[in-house]
Motif scaffolding. Structure first.
Motif, short mmCIF file in Angstrom:
data_model
loop_
_atom_site.label_atom_id
_atom_site.label_comp_id
_atom_site.label_asym_id
_atom_site.label_seq_id
_atom_site.Cartn_x
_atom_site.Cartn_y
_atom_site.Cartn_z
N SER A 57 30.57 11.92 158.88
CA SER A 57 31.80 12.56 158.40
C SER A 57 32.93 12.31 159.39
N TRP A 58 34.15 12.45 158.90
CA TRP A 58 35.31 12.28 159.79
C TRP A 58 35.37 13.40 160.83
N THR A 59 34.90 14.57 160.44
CA THR A 59 34.86 15.69 161.40
C THR A 59 33.96 15.35 162.58
N ALA A 60 32.75 14.85 162.28
CA ALA A 60 31.81 14.48 163.33
C ALA A 60 32.36 13.33 164.17
N GLY A 61 32.98 12.35 163.50
CA GLY A 61 33.56 11.21 164.22
C GLY A 61 34.65 11.64 165.19
N PHE A 62 35.52 12.53 164.73
CA PHE A 62 36.60 13.01 165.60
C PHE A 62 36.04 13.83 166.75
N MET A 63 35.05 14.69 166.46
CA MET A 63 34.44 15.50 167.52
C MET A 63 33.75 14.63 168.57
N LEU A 64 33.14 13.53 168.13
CA LEU A 64 32.51 12.59 169.05
C LEU A 64 33.56 11.97 169.97
N PHE A 65 34.67 11.55 169.38
CA PHE A 65 35.77 10.98 170.19
C PHE A 65 36.34 12.02 171.14
N TRP A 147 31.25 18.82 171.55
CA TRP A 147 29.86 18.40 171.49
C TRP A 147 29.01 19.41 170.71
N GLY A 148 29.30 20.69 170.88
CA GLY A 148 28.57 21.72 170.13
C GLY A 148 28.75 21.55 168.64
N VAL A 149 29.99 21.30 168.20
CA VAL A 149 30.26 21.10 166.78
C VAL A 149 29.60 19.81 166.28
N THR A 171 35.22 6.62 165.08
CA THR A 171 36.01 6.85 166.30
C THR A 171 36.97 5.70 166.57
N ILE A 172 36.79 4.54 165.92
CA ILE A 172 37.59 3.35 166.21
C ILE A 172 39.09 3.57 166.02
N PRO A 173 39.55 4.22 164.94
CA PRO A 173 41.01 4.47 164.82
C PRO A 173 41.56 5.28 165.99
N PHE A 174 40.79 6.25 166.46
CA PHE A 174 41.23 7.06 167.60
C PHE A 174 41.20 6.24 168.89
N VAL A 175 40.21 5.34 168.99
CA VAL A 175 40.13 4.45 170.15
C VAL A 175 41.33 3.52 170.19
N VAL A 176 41.74 3.01 169.02
CA VAL A 176 42.91 2.13 168.95
C VAL A 176 44.16 2.87 169.43
N LEU A 177 44.32 4.12 169.01
CA LEU A 177 45.45 4.92 169.47
C LEU A 177 45.39 5.12 170.98
N LEU A 178 44.19 5.34 171.50
CA LEU A 178 44.01 5.52 172.93
C LEU A 178 44.42 4.25 173.68
#
Length: 279
Positions: A57-65, A147-149, A171-178
């Motif tokens: 899910s996008w929620t899990a992906g964002f939380m991982l990032f 990490w808990g979520v 996480t790749i879109p967030f990595v690109v922004l980073l």
């Protein structure tokens, strides 16, 4: 296996960031991208049509990032013992509170086990705990909550490998922004890149997949508490591979933490079993 991967990941992060071999942003970028690539290759080789189709899910992906980036930056201003205390404290509180909010009720044996295990954990890291900076405290707290979520999202996973792969890919879109925002500050060496690759491909990518597999058979409380053994495993790894000495503090804390975990895992089971026999 997952907990050993977590401990190894912690060591790799400290080696890379503590020595200045790589900056926090570069480490996170390489870590997440390498994890995504390796998991995608494994998933492709295994075949996506085998088993239940599940794409995280996008929620899990964002939380991982969020976990990865805040963890990296936090360790620039927080020492190892303090960081572990804040991180795992935030993880325990987040997972137990969300579990309680979802309607789960803990038995007295579980509460006792949580307290015992956390006491042993604090006893282990106490000598190296110092007053953290405000930024370090906030970053590590956010990392623990994220990490808990992320962990709780994994308890409903039907296909851990596919879920973890797609979570990393998200996480790749967030990595690109980073990359865009930190490009002018990136600083890395061959040693730092290698440590980040190991952290991403093996101890994060593969380790988190194993964790999602394990979560399907663990309650939220069990999943929260057994993670307190990670610093103990890391310390034992130092004894085995870096010739560090076995201290009385390590032995005592390991016994307390493992005892608390055992209480959480077995306590409710035996209580329920005993209750059913008297009905």
């Amino acid at each position: 296996m997952a907990l050993i991967a977590f401990a190894a990941n912690s060591v790799l992060c400290r080696l890379a960031l503590g020595s200045g071999a790589i900056d926090a942003s570069s480490f996170t970028i390489i870590r997440l991208l390498s994890g995504a690539i390796v998991l995608y290759i494994i998933l492709s080789m295994k075949g996506r049509n085998k088993g239940v189709s599940s794409k995280g899910s996008w929620t899990a992906g964002f939380m991982l990032f969020l976990y990865a980036i805040t963890f990296s930056y936090a360790y620039l201003s927080v020492d190892t013992g303090t960081g572990a205390l804040i991180l795992f404290g935030a993880v325990q509180i987040t997972m137990i509170l969300l579990s309680l909010m979802s309607g789960t009720r803990l038995h007295i044996s579980e509460w006792t086990g949580v307290i015992v295990a956390f006491t042993g954990f604090i006893y282990l890291v106490l000598p190296s705990v110092t007053t953290p900076s405000i930024n370090g405290l906030l970053l590590m707290t956010v990392s623990g909550v994220a990490w808990g979520v992320y962990t709780l999202k994994g308890r409903s996973s039907k296909n851990p490998l596919m879920d973890t792969t797609y979570n990393f890919l998200r996480t790749i879109p967030f990595v690109v922004l980073l990359v865009v925002f930190t490009l002018h500050k990136l600083n890395y060496s061959s040693e730092g890149i290698m440590l980040a690759l190991l952290s991403g491909a093996i101890t994060s990518g593969v380790g988190y997949t194993i964790w999602y597999i394990a979560l399907t058979s663990l309650s939220s409380t069990q999943a929260a508490v057994i993670q307190l053994s990670v610093p103990v495993i890391a310390a034992l790894g130092g004894v085995m591979f870096v010739s560090e000495t076995i201290t009385t503090r390590l032995i005592i804390s390991a016994a307390i933490v493992l005892g608390g975990i055992l209480m959480v895992i077995l306590g409710k089971y035996y209580f329920t079993l005993s209750k059913s026999k008297h009905m």
